[in-house]
Scaffold this active site. Structure first.
Site, short mmCIF file in Angstrom:
data_model
loop_
_atom_site.label_atom_id
_atom_site.label_comp_id
_atom_site.label_asym_id
_atom_site.label_seq_id
_atom_site.Cartn_x
_atom_site.Cartn_y
_atom_site.Cartn_z
N LYS A 24 0.84 -1.21 0.00
CA LYS A 24 0.00 0.00 0.00
C LYS A 24 0.87 1.25 0.00
CE LYS A 24 -3.96 -2.12 -0.04
NZ LYS A 24 -4.82 -2.04 -1.22
N ARG A 25 2.08 1.10 -0.48
CA ARG A 25 3.02 2.23 -0.61
C ARG A 25 3.24 2.93 0.73
NH1 ARG A 25 2.99 -1.11 -4.30
NH2 ARG A 25 2.89 -0.49 -6.48
N ALA A 61 3.04 7.04 0.90
CA ALA A 61 2.00 7.62 0.04
C ALA A 61 0.98 8.46 0.82
CB ALA A 61 1.28 6.52 -0.71
N LEU A 63 -1.77 9.65 3.86
CA LEU A 63 -2.96 9.10 4.52
C LEU A 63 -3.50 7.89 3.75
CD1 LEU A 63 -5.38 9.68 6.59
CD2 LEU A 63 -6.44 10.87 4.68
N LEU A 65 -6.06 6.40 2.10
CA LEU A 65 -7.32 6.98 1.60
C LEU A 65 -8.49 6.02 1.75
CD1 LEU A 65 -5.81 8.75 -1.54
CD2 LEU A 65 -6.73 9.88 0.49
N GLY A 108 0.55 12.97 3.69
CA GLY A 108 0.99 12.64 5.05
C GLY A 108 2.40 12.10 5.10
N GLU A 111 4.40 15.04 5.51
CA GLU A 111 4.19 15.52 6.89
C GLU A 111 5.04 14.71 7.86
OE1 GLU A 111 -0.25 15.24 6.78
OE2 GLU A 111 -0.15 17.41 7.13
N GLU A 131 -3.35 16.60 -1.31
CA GLU A 131 -4.58 16.98 -0.62
C GLU A 131 -5.37 18.00 -1.44
OE1 GLU A 131 -1.62 16.62 0.71
OE2 GLU A 131 -1.72 15.87 2.76
N ARG A 134 -7.26 16.20 -3.92
CA ARG A 134 -8.25 15.27 -3.35
C ARG A 134 -9.41 16.03 -2.71
NH1 ARG A 134 -5.84 12.01 -6.05
NH2 ARG A 134 -3.90 11.04 -5.44
N GLY A 139 -3.61 17.66 7.33
CA GLY A 139 -4.06 17.52 8.71
C GLY A 139 -3.02 16.93 9.64
C1 1HE Z 1 -2.98 3.60 -1.40
C2 1HE Z 1 -2.43 4.89 -1.23
C3 1HE Z 1 -3.02 5.74 -0.25
C4 1HE Z 1 -1.34 3.89 -2.80
N1 1HE Z 1 -4.05 5.25 0.46
N2 1HE Z 1 -4.00 3.19 -0.65
N3 1HE Z 1 -2.07 10.34 -0.85
C5 1HE Z 1 -2.23 10.36 -2.20
O1 1HE Z 1 -3.14 10.96 -2.73
C6 1HE Z 1 -1.25 9.55 -2.99
C7 1HE Z 1 -1.96 8.40 -3.65
N4 1HE Z 1 -1.02 7.44 -4.20
C8 1HE Z 1 -0.38 7.61 -5.39
O2 1HE Z 1 -0.44 8.66 -6.02
C9 1HE Z 1 0.42 6.45 -5.90
O3 1HE Z 1 -0.07 5.26 -5.28
C10 1HE Z 1 1.94 6.56 -5.62
C11 1HE Z 1 2.56 7.64 -6.50
C12 1HE Z 1 2.23 6.84 -4.15
C13 1HE Z 1 2.61 5.18 -5.93
O4 1HE Z 1 2.29 4.80 -7.25
P1 1HE Z 1 2.50 3.26 -7.69
O5 1HE Z 1 2.19 3.16 -9.14
O6 1HE Z 1 3.80 2.76 -7.20
O7 1HE Z 1 1.38 2.42 -6.84
P2 1HE Z 1 -0.19 2.28 -7.08
O8 1HE Z 1 -0.44 1.24 -8.12
O9 1HE Z 1 -0.84 3.61 -7.29
O10 1HE Z 1 -0.68 1.76 -5.66
C14 1HE Z 1 -0.41 0.46 -5.20
C15 1HE Z 1 -1.45 0.09 -4.17
O11 1HE Z 1 -1.32 0.98 -3.05
C16 1HE Z 1 -2.86 0.28 -4.68
O12 1HE Z 1 -3.68 -0.66 -4.00
P3 1HE Z 1 -4.15 -2.04 -4.72
O13 1HE Z 1 -4.97 -2.73 -3.67
O14 1HE Z 1 -4.91 -1.63 -5.94
O15 1HE Z 1 -2.87 -2.78 -5.05
C17 1HE Z 1 -3.23 1.67 -4.20
O16 1HE Z 1 -4.62 1.86 -4.05
C18 1HE Z 1 -2.54 1.67 -2.84
N5 1HE Z 1 -2.27 3.01 -2.37
N6 1HE Z 1 -1.42 5.05 -2.12
C19 1HE Z 1 -4.53 4.01 0.25
N7 1HE Z 1 -2.55 6.96 -0.01
C20 1HE Z 1 -3.73 13.71 7.97
S1 1HE Z 1 -4.02 14.43 6.49
C21 1HE Z 1 -3.00 13.70 5.30
C22 1HE Z 1 -3.74 13.73 3.99
C23 1HE Z 1 -3.05 12.96 2.89
O17 1HE Z 1 -2.03 12.35 3.06
S2 1HE Z 1 -3.85 13.04 1.40
C24 1HE Z 1 -2.74 12.35 0.26
C25 1HE Z 1 -3.00 10.89 0.09
#
Ligand code: 1HE
Length: 258
Positions: A24-25, A61, A63, A65, A108, A111, A131, A134, A139
């Site tokens: 889940k990265r 990666a 929070l 999500l 996060g 963060e 964020e 999204r 946070g």
């Molecule tokens: C996840 C998450 C996640 C990956 N929550 N499951 N963060 C984001 O918006 C970043 C979202 N993630 C990405 O943009 C990409 O995953 C990455 C650039 C980090 C990595 O890409 P990649 O091609 O290596 O991996 P992938 O194919 O996108 O993801 C692999 C799996 O990890 C996949 O799950 P699967 O079950 O389909 O294999 C994805 O869904 C999962 N995955 N990132 C849940 N973030 C307190 S406030 C803080 C607010 C925030 O942090 S918002 C920003 C959230």
């Protein structure tokens, strides 16, 4: 210590903490944040510095999500405050932390990285605050810690436009203070942590707890606080021993290293 989403190894005085949800990265689930809290609240005996890094292709990666469900406003506030407590514990905890960054350091993840006292980036690291895209807001302390690294204007740009900074840009803007080739970050982090662990405890305490507070003060109060900390640190037997070692030619001279 047994964790589900973390793995810990001790190398002498250096603790190496791995974010270990690569499938889940290394996304920060509630359970993972709870484990970070437990770890940083009760460090294993003898650990004087921690290196934090991520398993797989990315540091973190952000929070998880999948857990961002139908929270009410009050529940959202409480969740954010929970992250704040844990992340404060890392920044203002017992020992300095070196974060080794590679791949995605986003949301996060950035963060979490910004709670560390030193950031070592591998050349494949990249930084973003998705964020903005999204439809949410940071946070986990980014609006306090990230502007202190790169300035509020750059952080706002990252969130308004989805801008992604490369490792080189992160180094130039102040996210990282070391930039190393891919795959070399952990060795560099452990080397730096080993050096930090060898410092006098009063010096590390002052750098972790006094310096960031002094930097927020006005000049008058800041200079007074500096004098108080300087007086305390130099009165420690460890400081006296180190200065005598230098005068007796037993201590290393200042020289440039990596
Ligand atoms: C996840 C998450 C996640 C990956 N929550 N499951 N963060 C984001 O918006 C970043 C979202 N993630 C990405 O943009 C990409 O995953 C990455 C650039 C980090 C990595 O890409 P990649 O091609 O290596 O991996 P992938 O194919 O996108 O993801 C692999 C799996 O990890 C996949 O799950 P699967 O079950 O389909 O294999 C994805 O869904 C999962 N995955 N990132 C849940 N973030 C307190 S406030 C803080 C607010 C925030 O942090 S918002 C920003 C959230």
């Amino acid at each position: 210590m047994k964790f589900k989403s973390l793995r810990f190894k001790q190398r002498g005085a250096v603790g190496v903490l791995l974010l270990n949800r690569p499938a889940k990265r290394n996304a920060l689930s509630d359970a993972m944040v709870a484990e970070l809290d437990v770890f940083f609240n009760a460090l294993p005996a003898g650990v004087k510095a921690v290196v934090m890094h991520g398993a797989g292709e990315h540091f973190c990666a952000g929070l998880d999500l999948a857990e961002l469900s139908d929270r009410s406003a009050a529940q959202g506030v409480a969740h954010s405050r929970g992250w704040h407590r844990t992340f404060e514990r890392i920044q203002f905890g017992d020992v300095p932390v070196v974060a080794v960054l590679h791949g995605a350091v986003v949301g996060g993840g950035l963060e979490l990285a910004s709670t560390a006292h030193i950031r070592v980036a591998e050349s494949n690291a990249f930084y973003a605050l998705p964020e903005g895209q999204r439809g949410i807001f940071v946070g986990g302390g980014a609006s306090v810690r990230v502007p202190r690294l790169i300035g509020a204007a750059r952080m706002a740009d990252m969130m308004f436009t989805g801008r992604v900074y490369s490792a080189e840009e992160g180094q130039a803007t102040g996210i990282s203070t070391y930039l190393v080739p891919a795959g070399k970050g952990l060795a560099k982090g452990v080397e730096l942590a080993g050096r930090i662990a060898g410092n006098a405890p009063a010096t590390n305490f002052a750098l972790m707890h006094a310096l960031p507070r002094i930097a927020e003060l006005g000049q008058d109060a800041g200079l007074l606080m500096e004098s108080l900390v300087a007086g305390i640190a130099q009165s420690e037997p460890e400081a006296k021993r180190r200065m005598k070692d230098f005068l007796d030619k037993r201590a290393a001279k200042v020289k440039k290293h990596g």
